[in-house]
Design a protein around this motif. Structure first.
Motif, PDB file in Angstrom:
ATOM      1  N   ARG A 155      38.623  41.354  26.810  1.00 23.88           N
ATOM      2  CA  ARG A 155      38.080  41.132  28.138  1.00 23.88           C
ATOM      3  C   ARG A 155      36.653  41.659  28.155  1.00 23.88           C
ATOM      4  NH1 ARG A 155      42.711  44.733  31.016  1.00 23.88           N
ATOM      5  NH2 ARG A 155      42.271  46.711  30.040  1.00 23.88           N
ATOM      6  N   PRO A 156      35.771  40.874  28.719  1.00 20.65           N
ATOM      7  CA  PRO A 156      34.377  41.322  28.742  1.00 20.65           C
ATOM      8  C   PRO A 156      34.207  42.520  29.672  1.00 20.65           C
ATOM      9  CG  PRO A 156      34.641  39.305  30.018  1.00 20.65           C
ATOM     10  CD  PRO A 156      35.968  39.594  29.364  1.00 20.65           C
ATOM     11  N   ALA A 157      33.554  43.510  29.167  1.00 20.16           N
ATOM     12  CA  ALA A 157      33.230  44.677  29.990  1.00 20.16           C
ATOM     13  C   ALA A 157      31.995  44.337  30.801  1.00 20.16           C
ATOM     14  CB  ALA A 157      32.980  45.897  29.116  1.00 20.16           C
ATOM     15  N   GLY A 158      31.962  44.772  32.045  1.00 20.96           N
ATOM     16  CA  GLY A 158      30.799  44.535  32.890  1.00 20.96           C
ATOM     17  C   GLY A 158      29.617  45.335  32.381  1.00 20.96           C
ATOM     18  N   ALA A 159      28.421  44.788  32.569  1.00 19.66           N
ATOM     19  CA  ALA A 159      27.214  45.485  32.131  1.00 19.66           C
ATOM     20  C   ALA A 159      27.041  46.793  32.908  1.00 19.66           C
ATOM     21  CB  ALA A 159      26.005  44.588  32.308  1.00 19.66           C
ATOM     22  N   THR A 160      27.354  46.749  34.189  1.00 19.35           N
ATOM     23  CA  THR A 160      27.267  47.960  35.000  1.00 19.35           C
ATOM     24  C   THR A 160      28.582  48.120  35.752  1.00 19.35           C
ATOM     25  OG1 THR A 160      26.330  46.760  36.872  1.00 19.35           O
ATOM     26  CG2 THR A 160      24.772  47.757  35.339  1.00 19.35           C
ATOM     27  N   LEU A 161      28.954  49.339  35.986  1.00 17.82           N
ATOM     28  CA  LEU A 161      30.174  49.611  36.736  1.00 17.82           C
ATOM     29  C   LEU A 161      29.909  49.402  38.224  1.00 17.82           C
ATOM     30  CD1 LEU A 161      31.385  52.803  34.867  1.00 17.82           C
ATOM     31  CD2 LEU A 161      32.429  50.546  34.793  1.00 17.82           C
ATOM     32  N   PRO A 162      30.898  48.906  38.966  1.00 14.87           N
ATOM     33  CA  PRO A 162      30.713  48.666  40.393  1.00 14.87           C
ATOM     34  C   PRO A 162      30.909  49.933  41.210  1.00 14.87           C
ATOM     35  CG  PRO A 162      32.919  48.095  39.779  1.00 14.87           C
ATOM     36  CD  PRO A 162      32.219  48.507  38.499  1.00 14.87           C
ATOM     37  N   ALA A 163      30.575  49.836  42.490  1.00 18.50           N
ATOM     38  CA  ALA A 163      30.860  50.926  43.430  1.00 18.50           C
ATOM     39  C   ALA A 163      32.372  51.061  43.580  1.00 18.50           C
ATOM     40  CB  ALA A 163      30.214  50.633  44.777  1.00 18.50           C
ATOM     41  N   ALA A 164      32.820  52.199  44.031  1.00 16.91           N
ATOM     42  CA  ALA A 164      34.251  52.477  44.117  1.00 16.91           C
ATOM     43  C   ALA A 164      34.978  51.620  45.145  1.00 16.91           C
ATOM     44  CB  ALA A 164      34.471  53.953  44.428  1.00 16.91           C
ATOM     45  N   ARG A 165      34.353  51.275  46.267  1.00 17.61           N
ATOM     46  CA  ARG A 165      35.028  50.522  47.335  1.00 17.61           C
ATOM     47  C   ARG A 165      36.327  51.226  47.731  1.00 17.61           C
ATOM     48  NH1 ARG A 165      35.389  44.687  44.973  1.00 17.61           N
ATOM     49  NH2 ARG A 165      36.625  44.374  46.854  1.00 17.61           N
ATOM     50  N   LEU A 166      36.189  52.498  48.111  1.00 20.28           N
ATOM     51  CA  LEU A 166      37.356  53.333  48.405  1.00 20.28           C
ATOM     52  C   LEU A 166      38.236  52.784  49.515  1.00 20.28           C
ATOM     53  CD1 LEU A 166      35.833  56.884  47.964  1.00 20.28           C
ATOM     54  CD2 LEU A 166      37.506  55.749  46.511  1.00 20.28           C
ATOM     55  N   ASP A 203      31.018  55.423  40.341  1.00 19.83           N
ATOM     56  CA  ASP A 203      31.179  56.707  41.003  1.00 19.83           C
ATOM     57  C   ASP A 203      32.190  57.602  40.293  1.00 19.83           C
ATOM     58  OD1 ASP A 203      29.441  55.824  43.090  1.00 19.83           O
ATOM     59  OD2 ASP A 203      31.121  54.719  43.942  1.00 19.83           O
ATOM     60  N   GLY A 204      32.788  57.107  39.210  1.00 21.70           N
ATOM     61  CA  GLY A 204      33.786  57.854  38.455  1.00 21.70           C
ATOM     62  C   GLY A 204      35.099  57.112  38.405  1.00 21.70           C
ATOM     63  N   ASP A 205      36.084  57.721  37.781  1.00 20.12           N
ATOM     64  CA  ASP A 205      37.427  57.145  37.674  1.00 20.12           C
ATOM     65  C   ASP A 205      38.274  57.633  38.842  1.00 20.12           C
ATOM     66  OD1 ASP A 205      36.848  55.832  35.303  1.00 20.12           O
ATOM     67  OD2 ASP A 205      37.848  57.301  34.020  1.00 20.12           O
ATOM     68  N   TYR A 206      39.015  56.705  39.439  1.00 23.98           N
ATOM     69  CA  TYR A 206      39.903  57.015  40.553  1.00 23.98           C
ATOM     70  C   TYR A 206      41.336  56.669  40.179  1.00 23.98           C
ATOM     71  CZ  TYR A 206      35.899  57.823  43.520  1.00 23.98           C
ATOM     72  OH  TYR A 206      34.746  58.344  44.055  1.00 23.98           O
ATOM     73  N   VAL A 207      42.280  57.478  40.653  1.00 23.61           N
ATOM     74  CA  VAL A 207      43.693  57.331  40.321  1.00 23.61           C
ATOM     75  C   VAL A 207      44.448  56.761  41.519  1.00 23.61           C
ATOM     76  CG1 VAL A 207      45.789  58.576  39.659  1.00 23.61           C
ATOM     77  CG2 VAL A 207      43.575  59.252  38.697  1.00 23.61           C
ATOM     78  N   LEU A 208      45.175  55.669  41.281  1.00 22.16           N
ATOM     79  CA  LEU A 208      46.081  55.080  42.259  1.00 22.16           C
ATOM     80  C   LEU A 208      47.490  55.369  41.760  1.00 22.16           C
ATOM     81  CD1 LEU A 208      43.332  53.532  42.570  1.00 22.16           C
ATOM     82  CD2 LEU A 208      44.688  51.692  43.535  1.00 22.16           C
ATOM     83  N   ASP A 209      48.235  56.160  42.508  1.00 19.50           N
ATOM     84  CA  ASP A 209      49.516  56.706  42.079  1.00 19.50           C
ATOM     85  C   ASP A 209      50.596  56.339  43.095  1.00 19.50           C
ATOM     86  OD1 ASP A 209      51.644  58.360  41.271  1.00 19.50           O
ATOM     87  OD2 ASP A 209      50.381  60.121  41.004  1.00 19.50           O
ATOM     88  N   ASN A 210      51.748  55.919  42.624  1.00 19.45           N
ATOM     89  CA  ASN A 210      52.829  55.582  43.552  1.00 19.45           C
ATOM     90  C   ASN A 210      53.429  56.821  44.212  1.00 19.45           C
ATOM     91  OD1 ASN A 210      54.063  55.988  40.818  1.00 19.45           O
ATOM     92  ND2 ASN A 210      55.964  55.683  41.952  1.00 19.45           N
ATOM     93  N   LEU A 211      53.123  57.999  43.720  1.00 15.29           N
ATOM     94  CA  LEU A 211      53.639  59.234  44.300  1.00 15.29           C
ATOM     95  C   LEU A 211      52.661  59.850  45.301  1.00 15.29           C
ATOM     96  CD1 LEU A 211      55.161  60.825  41.073  1.00 15.29           C
ATOM     97  CD2 LEU A 211      56.313  59.455  42.837  1.00 15.29           C
ATOM     98  N   ASP A 212      51.552  59.157  45.574  1.00 18.14           N
ATOM     99  CA  ASP A 212      50.526  59.693  46.465  1.00 18.14           C
ATOM    100  C   ASP A 212      49.784  58.534  47.128  1.00 18.14           C
ATOM    101  OD1 ASP A 212      48.495  61.117  47.706  1.00 18.14           O
ATOM    102  OD2 ASP A 212      47.935  62.239  45.925  1.00 18.14           O
TER     103      ASP A 212
END
Length: 189
Positions: A53-64, A144-153
């Motif tokens: 899978r092609p990696a994006g040239a730049t990482l996107p905003a988090a869109r929290l 903005d960094g790595d974010y965790v999506l967890d089914n326990l939270d």
């Protein structure tokens, strides 16, 4: 404390609570490692999810807002049940479960985020331990960094705030490969 100083302290506290946490930390990866059996089986049924899978040239905003909405919606939509009970097998991964375990939650979130415009190279299944229990979450890689999506939270957390020890993560450039997690870094990948 005088009234103006008290009000200033209250305002500062509110801003810190209402402002979304920025991760500014990413999982640091090492060498290629073993693939989970459930993922091998999943890839045999979903080959398109497990290729280069092609990696994006730049990482996107988090869109929290989107991350939080999808995280909590999927957490409410899937009933937590062991694979043996839900599917009659010890290990079965699917993105379309009405009941299932942590991998099914992570895959369902991944599918919804792909439909919301995220790239597959940003949506990485990640395995480790939560306490003494093996656990899988979805890590969303952003500028903005790595974010965790967890089914326990229901709260999306920056990787440094997740109460989990990370062992392996999908490779951003190939959905069928996994990399060891060697720590955390403040430097964007």
């Amino acid at each position: 404390m005088s009234a103006p100083l008290f009000l200033l302290a209250v305002l500062a506290a509110l801003v810190s609570v209402l402002t979304p946490a920025r991760a500014s930390t990413w999982l640091k990866t090492g060498k290629e490692t073993t693939r989970p059996y459930g993922h091998v089986d999943y890839c045999s049924r979903n080959a398109a999810d497990c290729r280069d899978r092609p990696a994006g040239a730049t990482l996107p905003a988090a869109r929290l807002g989107v991350l939080n909405s999808i995280n909590s919606a999927v957490n409410r939509a899937i009933k937590p049940v062991a694979d043996k009970t839900a599917f009659g097998r010890k290990e079965f991964w699917t993105a379309s479960a009405r009941s299932g375990d942590c991998e099914d939650f992570a895959l369902a979130k991944r599918a919804k985020l792909l439909r919301s415009g995220f790239k597959s190279s940003q949506l990485l299944l990640t395995m480790g331990y939560k306490g003494s229990e093996a656990h899988t979450v979805l890590v969303v890689r952003t500028r903005d960094g790595d974010y965790v999506l967890d089914n326990l939270d229901d709260d999306v957390r920056p990787v440094q705030s997740a109460s989990m020890s990370f062992l392996k993560i999908q490779a951003p450039d190939h959905g069928g490969r996994w990399l060891s997690v060697t720590g955390k870094t403040g430097k964007a990948p």
